[in-house]
Write an enzyme that holds these catalytic residues in place. Sequence first.
Site, PDB file in Angstrom:
ATOM      1  N   ASP A  24      27.612  27.440  16.213  1.00  0.00           N
ATOM      2  CA  ASP A  24      27.743  28.503  15.090  1.00  0.00           C
ATOM      3  C   ASP A  24      27.305  27.793  13.868  1.00  0.00           C
ATOM      4  OD1 ASP A  24      27.763  30.862  14.240  1.00  0.00           O
ATOM      5  OD2 ASP A  24      29.911  30.827  13.563  1.00  0.00           O
ATOM      6  N   GLY A  25      26.304  28.558  13.302  1.00  0.00           N
ATOM      7  CA  GLY A  25      25.847  28.036  11.722  1.00  0.00           C
ATOM      8  C   GLY A  25      24.307  28.266  11.741  1.00  0.00           C
ATOM      9  N   ARG A  28      22.795  30.214   8.754  1.00  0.00           N
ATOM     10  CA  ARG A  28      23.009  29.860   7.547  1.00  0.00           C
ATOM     11  C   ARG A  28      22.168  28.468   7.353  1.00  0.00           C
ATOM     12  NH1 ARG A  28      28.972  29.949   8.403  1.00  0.00           N
ATOM     13  NH2 ARG A  28      28.319  30.433  10.327  1.00  0.00           N
ATOM     14  N   HIS A  41      17.712  28.762  14.907  1.00  0.00           N
ATOM     15  CA  HIS A  41      18.112  28.688  16.495  1.00  0.00           C
ATOM     16  C   HIS A  41      17.048  27.441  16.939  1.00  0.00           C
ATOM     17  CE1 HIS A  41      20.630  32.277  15.965  1.00  0.00           C
ATOM     18  NE2 HIS A  41      19.361  33.026  15.707  1.00  0.00           N
ATOM     19  N   SER A  69      26.344  35.558  22.744  1.00  0.00           N
ATOM     20  CA  SER A  69      27.552  36.292  23.334  1.00  0.00           C
ATOM     21  C   SER A  69      27.487  37.624  23.582  1.00  0.00           C
ATOM     22  CB  SER A  69      28.662  36.197  22.281  1.00  0.00           C
ATOM     23  OG  SER A  69      28.362  37.288  21.055  1.00  0.00           O
ATOM     24  N   LEU A 135      26.785  14.906  34.597  1.00  0.00           N
ATOM     25  CA  LEU A 135      27.471  15.904  33.839  1.00  0.00           C
ATOM     26  C   LEU A 135      27.386  17.386  34.029  1.00  0.00           C
ATOM     27  CD1 LEU A 135      28.577  16.373  30.621  1.00  0.00           C
ATOM     28  CD2 LEU A 135      26.195  16.650  30.089  1.00  0.00           C
TER      29      LEU A 135
HETATM   30  C1  IPE Z   1      29.270  33.176  18.415  1.00  0.00           C
HETATM   31  O1  IPE Z   1      28.991  32.986  17.310  1.00  0.00           O
HETATM   32  C2  IPE Z   1      28.436  33.006  19.687  1.00  0.00           C
HETATM   33  C3  IPE Z   1      27.629  32.188  19.714  1.00  0.00           C
HETATM   34  C4  IPE Z   1      27.796  30.951  19.079  1.00  0.00           C
HETATM   35  C5  IPE Z   1      26.592  32.152  20.633  1.00  0.00           C
HETATM   36  P1  IPE Z   1      28.760  34.313  16.260  1.00  0.00           P
HETATM   37  O2  IPE Z   1      28.242  33.900  15.010  1.00  0.00           O
HETATM   38  O3  IPE Z   1      28.137  35.321  16.960  1.00  0.00           O
HETATM   39  O4  IPE Z   1      30.288  34.705  16.097  1.00  0.00           O
HETATM   40  P2  IPE Z   1      30.933  35.694  14.987  1.00  0.00           P
HETATM   41  O5  IPE Z   1      30.394  37.192  15.431  1.00  0.00           O
HETATM   42  O6  IPE Z   1      30.605  35.484  13.771  1.00  0.00           O
HETATM   43  O7  IPE Z   1      32.514  35.805  15.281  1.00  0.00           O
HETATM   44  C1  IPE Z   2      24.840  30.705  16.307  1.00  0.00           C
HETATM   45  O1  IPE Z   2      24.380  30.712  15.073  1.00  0.00           O
HETATM   46  C2  IPE Z   2      23.775  31.128  17.247  1.00  0.00           C
HETATM   47  C3  IPE Z   2      23.973  32.341  18.014  1.00  0.00           C
HETATM   48  C4  IPE Z   2      24.937  33.126  17.807  1.00  0.00           C
HETATM   49  C5  IPE Z   2      22.807  32.814  18.792  1.00  0.00           C
HETATM   50  P1  IPE Z   2      24.411  32.058  13.940  1.00  0.00           P
HETATM   51  O2  IPE Z   2      23.101  32.742  14.536  1.00  0.00           O
HETATM   52  O3  IPE Z   2      25.650  32.711  14.328  1.00  0.00           O
HETATM   53  O4  IPE Z   2      24.441  31.371  12.754  1.00  0.00           O
HETATM   54  P2  IPE Z   2      25.198  32.033  11.536  1.00  0.00           P
HETATM   55  O5  IPE Z   2      26.496  32.153  11.636  1.00  0.00           O
HETATM   56  O6  IPE Z   2      24.350  33.106  11.021  1.00  0.00           O
HETATM   57  O7  IPE Z   2      25.027  31.100  10.277  1.00  0.00           O
HETATM   58 MG    MG Z   3      27.469  32.981  13.425  1.00  0.00          MG
END
Ligand code: IPE
Ligand code: IPE
Ligand code: MG
Length: 261
Positions: A24-25, A28, A41, A69, A135
């Site tokens: 995640d992140g 941002r 991404h 997700s 792996l």
């Molecule tokens: C969870 O991240 C799914 C993935 C990393 C693919 P999200 O950024 O979508 O999660 P929420 O919705 O903020 O909990």
């Molecule tokens: C996780 O990063 C990747 C996916 C959910 C596909 P985010 O896209 O959720 O990044 P933030 O949370 O907005 O920073």
């Molecule tokens: Mg996110």
Amino acid sequence: MSNKKQQPESQFTVLPAHVAIVMDGNGRWAKKRLMPRAAGHKAGVGALKYIIESASEAGVKCLTVFAFSSENWNRPEREVSILMDLFVSSIKKYLPELKQAGVSLRFIGDRSVFSEKLSASLLDAESATKDNTFLNLNIAMNYGGRWDIVEAAKNMLLDVESGSVSPANIEETLFSDYLSLADLPAVDLFIRTGGEHRISNFLLWQCAYSELYFTDVLWPDFNGDEFLKALQWFSSRQRRFGRTGEQLEEELQSLQTNEVK
Ligand code: IPE
Ligand code: IPE
Ligand code: MG
């Protein structure tokens, strides 16, 4: 990625048999750089490549990552479509290296809604790497932990209907055989980058007893050193599985005494 024929000696006292990561992140990370979310991404795919290498080098045998997700369909259509294209292009780009590095790829989640192109590329990647054993890399796409449990229940009920399973024999181990990753160990270490402290419907059943590691580092910045930090933290945890700390210490002592004998 180098071609590794032998498992390296682990530098950790206890290594997780299975690591799961919520990557995640990305958004941002891009925003901080005044770049479009798509750039985050893309950078995220680069980070994953290095983490696969780090996991292999550390001796981790099973890695499951959350790429999309079942709730991510709620994002703007354009972002979803960019992500789907990125999955196809990244598999194409990295498949030869992954194959060469001994990685066995598997995709978990509901594929029924994917385009023909993406579905074909997932099947192709799985079949090209099916004999690899260095792996196990599982990529969760259109995955939800609740979906996984409901699918398992549905499939188990079909076996009940056909008579091959008797309701009286249903217990946790039998049920878990119907889940994604049934053949792999439970998740020992769950890592989430990006600062949120939640599971977001990832591997709910498989994470029942995981050690949970949260870091503020945004996924594209999560590198080999950060991964080793998480492994180090894991090896310092006392996993009690319901027992007391004293029981574990006694067990350790008696093991050590037996070793000396
Ligand atoms: C969870 O991240 C799914 C993935 C990393 C693919 P999200 O950024 O979508 O999660 P929420 O919705 O903020 O909990
Ligand atoms: C996780 O990063 C990747 C996916 C959910 C596909 P985010 O896209 O959720 O990044 P933030 O949370 O907005 O920073
Ligand atoms: Mg996110």
